[in-house]
Design a protein around this motif. Structure first.
Motif, PDB file in Angstrom:
ATOM      1  N   HIS A  34     -46.556  16.285-112.546  1.00 55.56           N
ATOM      2  CA  HIS A  34     -45.928  17.612-112.659  1.00 55.56           C
ATOM      3  C   HIS A  34     -45.036  17.857-113.720  1.00 55.56           C
ATOM      4  O   HIS A  34     -44.357  17.041-114.418  1.00 55.56           O
ATOM      5  N   ASP A  35     -45.448  19.152-114.630  1.00 57.44           N
ATOM      6  CA  ASP A  35     -44.578  19.422-115.881  1.00 57.44           C
ATOM      7  C   ASP A  35     -43.350  19.992-115.359  1.00 57.44           C
ATOM      8  O   ASP A  35     -43.259  21.301-115.751  1.00 57.44           O
ATOM      9  N   SER A  36     -42.579  19.321-114.963  1.00 52.39           N
ATOM     10  CA  SER A  36     -41.313  19.873-114.469  1.00 52.39           C
ATOM     11  C   SER A  36     -40.177  18.995-114.965  1.00 52.39           C
ATOM     12  O   SER A  36     -40.300  18.002-115.605  1.00 52.39           O
ATOM     13  N   PRO A  37     -38.752  19.437-114.938  1.00 48.98           N
ATOM     14  CA  PRO A  37     -37.713  18.555-115.234  1.00 48.98           C
ATOM     15  C   PRO A  37     -37.935  17.262-114.730  1.00 48.98           C
ATOM     16  O   PRO A  37     -37.457  16.414-115.400  1.00 48.98           O
ATOM     17  N   GLU A  38     -38.075  17.153-113.260  1.00 49.95           N
ATOM     18  CA  GLU A  38     -38.037  16.003-112.668  1.00 49.95           C
ATOM     19  C   GLU A  38     -39.303  15.124-113.265  1.00 49.95           C
ATOM     20  O   GLU A  38     -39.147  13.795-113.475  1.00 49.95           O
ATOM     21  N   GLY A  39     -40.258  15.662-113.464  1.00 49.54           N
ATOM     22  CA  GLY A  39     -41.584  15.091-113.866  1.00 49.54           C
ATOM     23  C   GLY A  39     -41.354  14.558-115.593  1.00 49.54           C
ATOM     24  O   GLY A  39     -41.570  13.372-115.983  1.00 49.54           O
ATOM     25  N   ARG A  40     -40.776  15.361-116.254  1.00 50.00           N
ATOM     26  CA  ARG A  40     -40.393  14.974-117.610  1.00 50.00           C
ATOM     27  C   ARG A  40     -39.431  13.671-117.548  1.00 50.00           C
ATOM     28  O   ARG A  40     -39.505  12.937-118.470  1.00 50.00           O
ATOM     29  N   THR A  41     -38.296  13.726-116.682  1.00 47.40           N
ATOM     30  CA  THR A  41     -37.450  12.568-116.743  1.00 47.40           C
ATOM     31  C   THR A  41     -37.941  11.562-116.112  1.00 47.40           C
ATOM     32  O   THR A  41     -37.974  10.567-116.952  1.00 47.40           O
ATOM     33  N   ARG A  42     -38.917  11.550-115.245  1.00 45.85           N
ATOM     34  CA  ARG A  42     -40.004  10.478-114.788  1.00 45.85           C
ATOM     35  C   ARG A  42     -40.497   9.570-116.123  1.00 45.85           C
ATOM     36  O   ARG A  42     -40.673   8.646-116.235  1.00 45.85           O
ATOM     37  N   GLN A  43     -41.038  10.784-116.771  1.00 44.90           N
ATOM     38  CA  GLN A  43     -42.057  10.179-118.086  1.00 44.90           C
ATOM     39  C   GLN A  43     -41.088   9.507-119.140  1.00 44.90           C
ATOM     40  O   GLN A  43     -41.260   8.532-119.658  1.00 44.90           O
ATOM     41  N   ALA A  44     -39.873  10.184-119.112  1.00 46.50           N
ATOM     42  CA  ALA A  44     -38.720   9.284-119.992  1.00 46.50           C
ATOM     43  C   ALA A  44     -38.293   8.058-119.428  1.00 46.50           C
ATOM     44  O   ALA A  44     -38.250   7.174-120.328  1.00 46.50           O
ATOM     45  N   VAL A  45     -38.302   7.872-118.384  1.00 50.26           N
ATOM     46  CA  VAL A  45     -38.045   6.542-117.477  1.00 50.26           C
ATOM     47  C   VAL A  45     -39.269   5.671-117.987  1.00 50.26           C
ATOM     48  O   VAL A  45     -39.075   4.441-118.254  1.00 50.26           O
ATOM     49  N   VAL A  46     -40.389   5.943-117.479  1.00 51.39           N
ATOM     50  CA  VAL A  46     -41.453   5.382-117.999  1.00 51.39           C
ATOM     51  C   VAL A  46     -41.606   4.710-119.497  1.00 51.39           C
ATOM     52  O   VAL A  46     -41.919   3.557-119.698  1.00 51.39           O
TER      53      VAL A  46
END
Length: 266
Positions: A34-46
């Motif tokens: 998901h290209d969403s704020p939640e998804g981008r935050t998840r990717q930052a965690v990864v």
């Protein structure tokens, strides 16, 4: 030689997609697509898990500006998907008093989602290279590859005054920087317990799946590092063999005392 050129091209691009290296910050698979704020935050965690190798929830929150509940939500989701896992810290990772904080890291499955798009091609090319040129050709290729990555790192000069702890640590940091540039997300860490030394930590390996079948790639890395550092180094773990981080231990020649002075270790 045709197949050697193919092997080089395929292995150098393992873990990449057409147009450049795969960036964990743009990988939709790990974060749910998901290209969403939640998804981008998840990717930052990864990405932080990949670059750190092992990190606490508190450190993630501090680095990314997330609340404890937010960090826990993302970590729980990654653990549920099998992309991350928690473990107890090693003794040297414990900071301060109280109950040791759990540390989190990517699993092999989580790292795999960061991209190994050309692994099949790379393995096929390496097999062909071995069939045509034998083991020597594979060893020569592996060494040529790592020598290219470390080509800009100046070797520690020979001589009694040139092999100080400072020289070794500075060179290890330059090696880590060169490896990071090549996609390995490397860093260094000082280790004072046991045999004092500095460790070169590769938190990601863009050719890990290839190295599982061709450990010559890992052996060439160790040999090249030893030559650049001008001292024996020890490989403690590799991602290709199931480790979470490729760890290379560089023993320090001098021991630093509490007064800040160094004395030659007998």
């Amino acid at each position: 030689m045709k197949f050697e050129a193919e092997a080089k091209a395929a292995t150098e691009t393992a873990g990449q997609r057409p147009g450049g290296a795969v960036s964990p910050a743009t990988q939709p698979d790990v974060a749910g697509g998901h290209d969403s704020p939640e998804g981008r935050t998840r990717q930052a965690v990864v990405r932080l898990l990949m670059e750190s190798g092992s990190i606490t929830a508190g450190e993630i929150g501090a680095r990314l500006g997330l609340s404890a509940a937010g960090v826990r939500r993302h970590l729980d989701a990654l653990i549920e998907m099998g992309d991350a896992e928690a473990h107890a810290p090693a003794s040297w990772q414990q900071v301060g008093r109280g109950r040791p904080a759990k540390r989190f890291q990517l699993t092999a499955a989580g790292r795999g989602k960061l991209g190994h798009r050309y692994d099949d091609l790379a393995v096929a090319a390496m097999r062909q290279l071995r069939e045509i040129g034998g083991e020597d050709a594979v060893v020569a290729f592996a060494r040529q590859r790592i020598d290219g990555i470390l080509s800009e790192v100046a070797a520690v000069a020979a001589g009694a005054d040139s092999d100080s702890d400072e020289d070794l640590e500075a060179t290890a940091e330059r090696i880590a920087a060169a490896l990071t540039e090549a996609g390995y997300a490397a860093s260094t860490a000082r280790v004072d317990g046991g045999v004092p030394g500095v460790q070169i930590l590769q938190h990601h390996c863009p050719v890990a799946n290839v190295a599982k079948e061709f450990p010559e790639l890992c052996r060439a890395e160790r040999q090249a590092m030893a030559e650049v550092l001008g001292t024996h180094v020890q490989r403690l773990a590799t991602i290709a063999d199931g480790g979470y981080v490729c760890t290379t231990h560089v023993p320090l020649i001098n021991k630093t005392t509490k007064t800040g002075k160094s004395s030659k270790r007998r």
